[in-house]
Design an enzyme around this catalytic site. Structure first.
Site, PDB file in Angstrom:
ATOM      1  N   ARG A  80     -13.742  21.003 -46.304  1.00  0.00           N
ATOM      2  CA  ARG A  80     -12.716  19.952 -46.374  1.00  0.00           C
ATOM      3  C   ARG A  80     -11.348  20.530 -46.717  1.00  0.00           C
ATOM      4  O   ARG A  80     -10.539  19.906 -47.382  1.00  0.00           O
ATOM      5  CB  ARG A  80     -13.107  18.876 -47.406  1.00  0.00           C
ATOM      6  N   SER A 126     -15.337   8.752 -48.343  1.00  0.00           N
ATOM      7  CA  SER A 126     -15.732   9.565 -49.503  1.00  0.00           C
ATOM      8  C   SER A 126     -14.496   9.960 -50.311  1.00  0.00           C
ATOM      9  O   SER A 126     -13.603  10.622 -49.784  1.00  0.00           O
ATOM     10  CB  SER A 126     -16.480  10.814 -49.048  1.00  0.00           C
ATOM     11  N   GLU A 148     -11.251  14.273 -52.802  1.00  0.00           N
ATOM     12  CA  GLU A 148     -11.023  14.622 -51.401  1.00  0.00           C
ATOM     13  C   GLU A 148      -9.778  13.911 -50.877  1.00  0.00           C
ATOM     14  O   GLU A 148      -9.087  14.394 -49.992  1.00  0.00           O
ATOM     15  CB  GLU A 148     -12.250  14.216 -50.569  1.00  0.00           C
TER      16      GLU A 148
END
Length: 336
Positions: free
Chosen positions: A162, A236, A332
């Site tokens: 990520r 998320s 994130e």
């Protein structure tokens, strides 16, 4: 290319946070972006894509720019691959469907990920055993200060979990204009991660196809992730943390049910959602802010939550996971 003033950004972020930008405009190509930056009435610039990976915690006292670069083109092909260029403002899932309709393989496991094409390399998006870097060829980006276009190869992007150079060293320096993907004419199926195989069986699929895998992923995601059009969220909120094998062995001894997946570098990726759930947050709600009832990784805005309230809840979750498991979670979502 009109520059508007005092504009609500509620419709431009999937959390549905109602903050305002002092100035706002959009662009459909590099020339328009250059002109807007030259005429910018403020030094600070906020680039907006699909709005699915940001948490706006306050009004933005600068120029918010919406990336509306569109277009999908097959630019070349060889015996094994097709090379497809997509504008950064294209919706990611619609791009996936476009590829599936033409039997171009490689992005089927990334179905229904919210956001636009431009965010895909920035985040190195991934799901169900596949990461964006596996199908990435190159991208074109515009340097906001130098007002020059630069090409980035897979090595230039420095992809990680990520992560990319655009979230690290080059953060806030470039606007991604378009991305070229190297897709496969002959598919390699990835069905072992998560519940994909199980969902295919439930669907009665005995011979996988990229279309069937995409539908299985859509079914799974739809069953546990809230639709941002119905409940404000950014998917998320936390990354799955990575720990050493020895750390995982210690956690496994203390918490036999802990979920972990081995990485190629011999570290273990832990399921952040499982740990958050063990700390009692799943289904938590206070006012209009909460932790989703079906997926603890997802923080939600039930109506009129502020970005600050969502941020504060994420901080409480981070602290509780650190206290219980000795593991530090990382957000994130990009906090503005």
């Amino acid at each position: 290319m009109q520059i508007l003033q005092n504009i609500s950004l509620k419709q431009f972020n999937t959390f549905g946070i109602d903050v305002r930008a002092r100035y706002f405009s959009s662009f459909t190509n590099a020339e328009e972006l250059a002109a807007l930056l030259s005429d910018a009435p403020a030094r600070k610039v906020l680039l907006l894509g699909g709005g699915s990976n940001i948490l706006l915690t306050k009004d933005f006292d600068g120029l918010a720019l919406k990336n509306d670069i569109k277009g999908i083109d097959l630019i070349k092909e060889d015996e094994k691959h097709v090379y497809v260029r997509a504008g950064a403002g294209e919706n990611w899932h619609q791009f996936v469907l476009y590829c599936l309709q033409r039997n171009w393989a490689g992005v089927e496991n990334l179905s229904l990920i919210p956001g636009n094409v431009g965010a895909s390399p920035m985040q190195n998006i991934g799901a169900y055993g596949v990461e964006l870097k596996e199908v990435f060829d190159e991208l074109e980006a515009f340097h906001l200060k130098e007002k020059k276009v630069r090409m980035f190869s897979v090595n230039d992007c420095k992809f990680g979990y990520r992560e990319s150079v655009f979230k690290g060293k080059l953060k806030n320096q470039f606007a991604i204009l378009n991305v070229t993907y190297r897709l496969n004419k002959t598919p390699t199926f990835h069905t072992s991660y998560g519940a994909v195989e199980e969902e295919l069986q439930r669907m009665g699929i005995t011979r996988p196809s990229i279309q069937a895998i995409s539908q299985a992923v859509i079914n799974i995601r739809s069953s546990k992730l809230p639709n941002p059009a119905e409940i404000g969220n950014a998917g998320s909120f936390f990354k799955n943390p990575q720990v050493t094998k020895s750390k995982f062995a210690g956690l496994k001894k203390k918490y036999p049910g802990i979920v972990g997946y081995e990485n190629p570098d011999n570290t273990i990726k832990l399921a952040a959602g499982w740990m958050i759930e063990q700390c009692g947050w799943k289904g938590y709600r206070k006012g209009d802010v909460g932790c989703h009832a079906k997926q603890a990784l997802v923080l939600v805005n039930y109506g009129h939550a502020t970005g600050k309230e969502i941020y504060n809840l994420s901080s409480e979750i981070l602290q509780s996971v650190k206290k219980k498991f000795g593991v530090e979670l990382e957000r994130e979502v990009n906090v503005i």
